[in-house]
Design a protein around this motif. Structure first.
Motif, PDB file in Angstrom:
ATOM      1  N   GLN A 297     -40.405  43.214  28.272  1.00 59.03           N
ATOM      2  CA  GLN A 297     -40.387  42.085  29.204  1.00 59.03           C
ATOM      3  C   GLN A 297     -40.129  40.993  29.400  1.00 59.03           C
ATOM      4  O   GLN A 297     -40.083  39.801  29.588  1.00 59.03           O
ATOM      5  CB  GLN A 297     -41.338  42.501  30.820  1.00 59.03           C
ATOM      6  N   LEU A 298     -40.881  40.206  27.900  1.00 54.68           N
ATOM      7  CA  LEU A 298     -41.660  38.863  27.963  1.00 54.68           C
ATOM      8  C   LEU A 298     -41.281  39.035  26.844  1.00 54.68           C
ATOM      9  O   LEU A 298     -41.095  39.099  25.064  1.00 54.68           O
ATOM     10  CB  LEU A 298     -42.821  38.632  27.991  1.00 54.68           C
TER      11      LEU A 298
ATOM     12  N   THR B  52     -38.029  38.286  31.187  1.00 56.86           N
ATOM     13  CA  THR B  52     -38.473  36.476  30.899  1.00 56.86           C
ATOM     14  C   THR B  52     -38.644  36.075  29.645  1.00 56.86           C
ATOM     15  O   THR B  52     -39.400  36.927  28.836  1.00 56.86           O
ATOM     16  CB  THR B  52     -39.829  36.307  31.988  1.00 56.86           C
ATOM     17  N   TYR B  53     -37.927  34.760  29.766  1.00 54.60           N
ATOM     18  CA  TYR B  53     -37.471  34.610  28.092  1.00 54.60           C
ATOM     19  C   TYR B  53     -38.225  33.177  28.150  1.00 54.60           C
ATOM     20  O   TYR B  53     -37.839  32.048  28.876  1.00 54.60           O
ATOM     21  CB  TYR B  53     -35.895  34.184  28.179  1.00 54.60           C
TER      22      TYR B  53
ATOM     23  N   MET C 159     -38.935  25.939  27.655  1.00 57.76           N
ATOM     24  CA  MET C 159     -38.358  26.362  28.866  1.00 57.76           C
ATOM     25  C   MET C 159     -38.538  27.510  29.425  1.00 57.76           C
ATOM     26  O   MET C 159     -39.205  28.199  28.238  1.00 57.76           O
ATOM     27  CB  MET C 159     -36.838  26.332  28.546  1.00 57.76           C
ATOM     28  N   VAL C 160     -38.512  27.984  30.294  1.00 58.73           N
ATOM     29  CA  VAL C 160     -38.386  29.772  30.548  1.00 58.73           C
ATOM     30  C   VAL C 160     -37.853  29.492  31.528  1.00 58.73           C
ATOM     31  O   VAL C 160     -37.293  28.966  32.637  1.00 58.73           O
ATOM     32  CB  VAL C 160     -40.313  29.673  31.199  1.00 58.73           C
ATOM     33  N   ALA C 161     -36.675  31.272  31.814  1.00 57.46           N
ATOM     34  CA  ALA C 161     -35.906  31.486  32.279  1.00 57.46           C
ATOM     35  C   ALA C 161     -35.927  32.832  32.749  1.00 57.46           C
ATOM     36  O   ALA C 161     -36.317  34.420  31.993  1.00 57.46           O
ATOM     37  CB  ALA C 161     -34.453  31.383  32.089  1.00 57.46           C
ATOM     38  N   ASP C 162     -35.430  33.411  33.829  1.00 62.45           N
ATOM     39  CA  ASP C 162     -35.673  34.606  34.790  1.00 62.45           C
ATOM     40  C   ASP C 162     -34.253  35.706  35.658  1.00 62.45           C
ATOM     41  O   ASP C 162     -34.327  34.053  35.490  1.00 62.45           O
ATOM     42  CB  ASP C 162     -37.205  34.475  35.070  1.00 62.45           C
TER      43      ASP C 162
ATOM     44  N   VAL D  29     -48.638  21.079  26.454  1.00 61.55           N
ATOM     45  CA  VAL D  29     -48.986  22.810  27.184  1.00 61.55           C
ATOM     46  C   VAL D  29     -48.239  22.825  28.329  1.00 61.55           C
ATOM     47  O   VAL D  29     -48.832  21.831  29.396  1.00 61.55           O
ATOM     48  CB  VAL D  29     -50.661  22.970  26.990  1.00 61.55           C
ATOM     49  N   LYS D  30     -47.410  23.421  28.760  1.00 62.15           N
ATOM     50  CA  LYS D  30     -46.348  24.273  29.715  1.00 62.15           C
ATOM     51  C   LYS D  30     -47.296  25.242  30.307  1.00 62.15           C
ATOM     52  O   LYS D  30     -47.650  25.967  29.662  1.00 62.15           O
ATOM     53  CB  LYS D  30     -45.410  23.856  30.264  1.00 62.15           C
ATOM     54  N   TYR D  31     -47.583  25.985  32.003  1.00 57.85           N
ATOM     55  CA  TYR D  31     -47.537  26.935  32.316  1.00 57.85           C
ATOM     56  C   TYR D  31     -46.964  27.719  32.913  1.00 57.85           C
ATOM     57  O   TYR D  31     -46.178  27.045  33.644  1.00 57.85           O
ATOM     58  CB  TYR D  31     -49.285  27.108  33.164  1.00 57.85           C
ATOM     59  N   PHE D  32     -46.967  29.478  33.180  1.00 57.79           N
ATOM     60  CA  PHE D  32     -46.113  29.681  33.472  1.00 57.79           C
ATOM     61  C   PHE D  32     -46.998  31.349  33.862  1.00 57.79           C
ATOM     62  O   PHE D  32     -47.374  32.020  33.043  1.00 57.79           O
ATOM     63  CB  PHE D  32     -44.499  29.609  33.090  1.00 57.79           C
ATOM     64  N   GLU D  33     -46.587  31.954  35.175  1.00 58.35           N
ATOM     65  CA  GLU D  33     -47.282  32.876  35.252  1.00 58.35           C
ATOM     66  C   GLU D  33     -46.244  34.097  35.870  1.00 58.35           C
ATOM     67  O   GLU D  33     -45.553  33.818  36.218  1.00 58.35           O
ATOM     68  CB  GLU D  33     -47.872  32.454  36.953  1.00 58.35           C
ATOM     69  N   VAL D  34     -46.620  34.793  35.126  1.00 60.90           N
ATOM     70  CA  VAL D  34     -45.620  36.329  35.061  1.00 60.90           C
ATOM     71  C   VAL D  34     -45.899  37.306  36.285  1.00 60.90           C
ATOM     72  O   VAL D  34     -47.202  37.579  35.362  1.00 60.90           O
ATOM     73  CB  VAL D  34     -45.174  36.988  34.390  1.00 60.90           C
TER      74      VAL D  34
END
Length: 615
Positions: A183-184, A215-216, A236-239, A257-262
């Motif tokens: 999934q990731l 989620t990439y 970058m993050v894409a979904d 540092v960049k953050y992303f919640e899944v």
């Protein structure tokens, strides 16, 4: 399924700076842990730096990288860390991502495809991993799985495509990751900067997230790591085909540092998704490249032979922008500390003062130099705060000329000795400007551009002299329009005189009315020929047939331009072999070390050019 917080961290690393590289990684982990992050992913080869070149081939270097990995374990409690390093197994070296969780090495993923085009030479150092293969790797006496692996975190399965893996179409690892219900997907990269390249990456990341129903995540290295390539530090993050996170590129910081919640996600600032301005990209990358080159070489500043023309003026502005952008992002104290300098400003115009401490320029007039270029150089230097010096080289030129005339028993004349008389002026400037660089413990900046490199329109040991050549990877046509953009958009009013001059070497007597384009051909034509001949590797006939339909140039004249380009190109490979190191800034360059390899001795396309005569 609960949400998990993921961090992507970009790093500015340096080959053989083991302590510094490890500190950057540890600091990013510490920051991520303080923000309650579950997993942090670093770029490809983050422990050693991507630009370690033939160090990867040694036995001790990969072994020491594993020792650095061991040193990271105590800092990885309560978090999963994915970090890149080389792994040697007997005679083969693999480009890997190590996954640490709660102080333990959980597994190692190996890269399956090697980048071998353009600036990349990975097959020289690394062996591709076979899809589906998993072996045991001995780490501190424990058996750890290594190879084509997937992992699990908080109920989510995750896997990796390491840089080039993601650009291999139907055979890329992502398809097998999708089949394994991952999934990731993380793409840790060491992808060199080139103007306009970020849009290609955006497309890749968005399409990948849709194609693999995952989620990439994309995370790239940062900065001028080892001299030539510059990394933009893109995250970058894409979904579901939509870009959800994108950072600001080309930071002067050691790490970001960049953050992303899944599965929650964070919507990015839409302003970051606007069209890319190559003028802005160029100045961002080149100024960061100069900053890293200066501090990593431990030099005290720059010296520049400022002619008042386009090339040297561009470089002067890039140094001023390095100071402006660095201070604005880091603050004065950190900026100066990173350069190893101590200085207390004495006026309100801090940035101009710092430019004066870091950049010394000199206008070196020959008998053929004009008052217009002197004024152009002086005005620009004073407007940005650079130290400006000037002197005559007439005595040196006269001395060299008289010595050779005495030796050969005749006088030199412009009609019979044109190149000799031009070149001695450029060469006479080199020793004294090198003296100034040595006195200042500074880097000498070379002023050659890519168009000059194409056709050898440079004087070896003259205008090619330097420690670094910041604009050697961009064409003169771009430089000329960039200067006009910089005058207006960046506010460099000191460029006004520069932008009103016709580009000229000023090496012939003034009554000759010498200009670059008169000596060569229009720069707008050179750039079109080089794109086809060098970037696309087309034959002389192909170049002619394509351009005769695209350019409003008479056929016979266009044939002459094509002949001149190919003959000068093949005749001057030896010069390109000796040019100072340069930054890779555009989609291609002519540096034989990093992009286009060509034989020094060749038949010079003579048979191919004869075909034009018969067409």
């Amino acid at each position: 399924m609960s949400s998990i917080k993921i961090a992507c961290a970009t790093l500015n690393q340096t080959p053989l700076d083991w302590k510094g590289n490890l500190e950057h990684i540890k600091s990013a982990i510490k920051e991520a842990k303080a923000d309650n992050t579950d997993l942090i992913c670093f770029p490809e080869l983050a422990i050693t730096g991507y630009g370690s070149e033939d160090l990867f081939l040694s036995y001790w270097f990969p072994q020491k990288a594993v020792k650095q990995l061991e040193k990271l374990l105590p800092f990885c409690g309560g978090i999963t860390v994915a970090v890149g390093l080389p792994i040697r197994i007997q005679e083969k070296v693999y480009n890997c991502m190590a996954i640490i969780e709660d102080h333990q090495l959980k597994g190692i993923v190996a890269k399956q495809f090697m980048a071998i085009d353009g600036v990349h030479y990975e097959f020289r150092w690394f062996t591709p991993w076979q899809a589906g293969e998993v072996i045991s790797f001995d780490f501190l006496g424990h058996s750890v799985p290594m190879g084509d692996l997937v992992f699990e975190k908080g109920g989510y399965k995750y896997g990796f495509e390491i840089c080039e893996d993601a650009w291999r179409g139907d055979v890329r690892p992502g398809f097998r990751l999708r089949d394994r219900n991952v999934q990731l997907i993380f793409n840790p990269s060491a992808s060199h900067f080139a103007m306009g390249k970020t849009k290609l990456r955006e497309e890749l990341v968005c399409k990948s997230s849709q194609l693999f129903n995952a989620t990439y995540f994309y995370v790239n290295l940062l900065g001028n790591e080892s001299g030539r390539m510059i990394f933009d530090g893109e995250i970058m993050v894409a979904d579901k085909g939509r870009l959800l996170l994108k950072n600001t590129l080309l930071s002067f910081k050691d790490f970001q540092v960049k953050y992303f919640e899944v599965p929650k996600g964070i919507q990015s600032d839409l302003s970051l998704e606007s069209e890319v301005d190559k003028n802005e990209e160029f100045v961002q990358a080149a100024s960061l490249g100069l900053f890293d080159y200066l501090r990593k070489s431990k030099s005290k500043g720059f010296v520049l032979s400022l002619s008042g023309g386009a090339d040297s003026s561009t470089i002067a502005v890039l140094v001023a922008e390095m100071v402006r952008r660095g201070i604005e992002e880091l603050g004065l104290t950190v900026f100066m500390n990173k350069l190893g300098l101590t200085y207390i400003p004495t006026s309100e115009n801090t940035k101009k003062e710092i430019v004066g401490k870091l950049l010394t320029t000199a206008y070196q007039a020959s008998e053929n130099s004009s008052f217009a270029t002197f004024q152009s150089a002086k005005t620009l230097a004073e407007s940005i705060g650079a130290v400006f010096r000037h002197w005559e080289i007439s005595d040196e030129v006269k001395g060299y000329t008289e010595k050779i005339e005495k030796a050969i028993g005749r006088r030199l004349h412009w009609k019979t000795d044109d190149i000799t008389l031009q070149n001695i002026q450029a060469r006479a400037r080199s020793p004294i400007i090198w003296m100034l660089a040595n006195i200042n413990q500074a880097l000498l900046l070379s002023t050659s551009n890519r168009s000059e490199g194409d056709v050898g329109y440079t004087t070896m040991d003259g205008d090619t002299s330097g420690s670094i050549s910041p604009i050697a990877a961009v064409d003169k046509y771009f430089v000329i329009q960039w200067l006009k953009w910089a005058e207006v958009t960046l506010g460099y009013k000191g460029l006004h005189k520069v932008n009103n001059l016709q580009p000229t070497a000023e090496l012939r007597p003034s009554d000759n009315q010498q200009t670059d384009e008169k000596d060569l051909m229009p720069y707008s034509v050179i750039v079109e020929i080089e794109k086809l001949a060098i970037r696309d590797r087309r034959s002389p006939m192909d170049v002619y047939l394509i351009l005769k339909d695209e350019l409003e140039v008479e056929s016979s004249v266009l044939k002459d331009y094509v002949r001149k380009f190919f003959r000068l190109w093949s005749r001057n490979q030896w010069k390109r072999e000796r040019l100072a190191p340069s930054f890779h800034l555009d989609e291609f360059n002519v540096d034989p070390k990093t992009w286009y390899r060509f034989p020094i001795l060749s038949g010079g396309f003579e048979e191919e050019l004869k075909e034009l005569d018969n067409y």
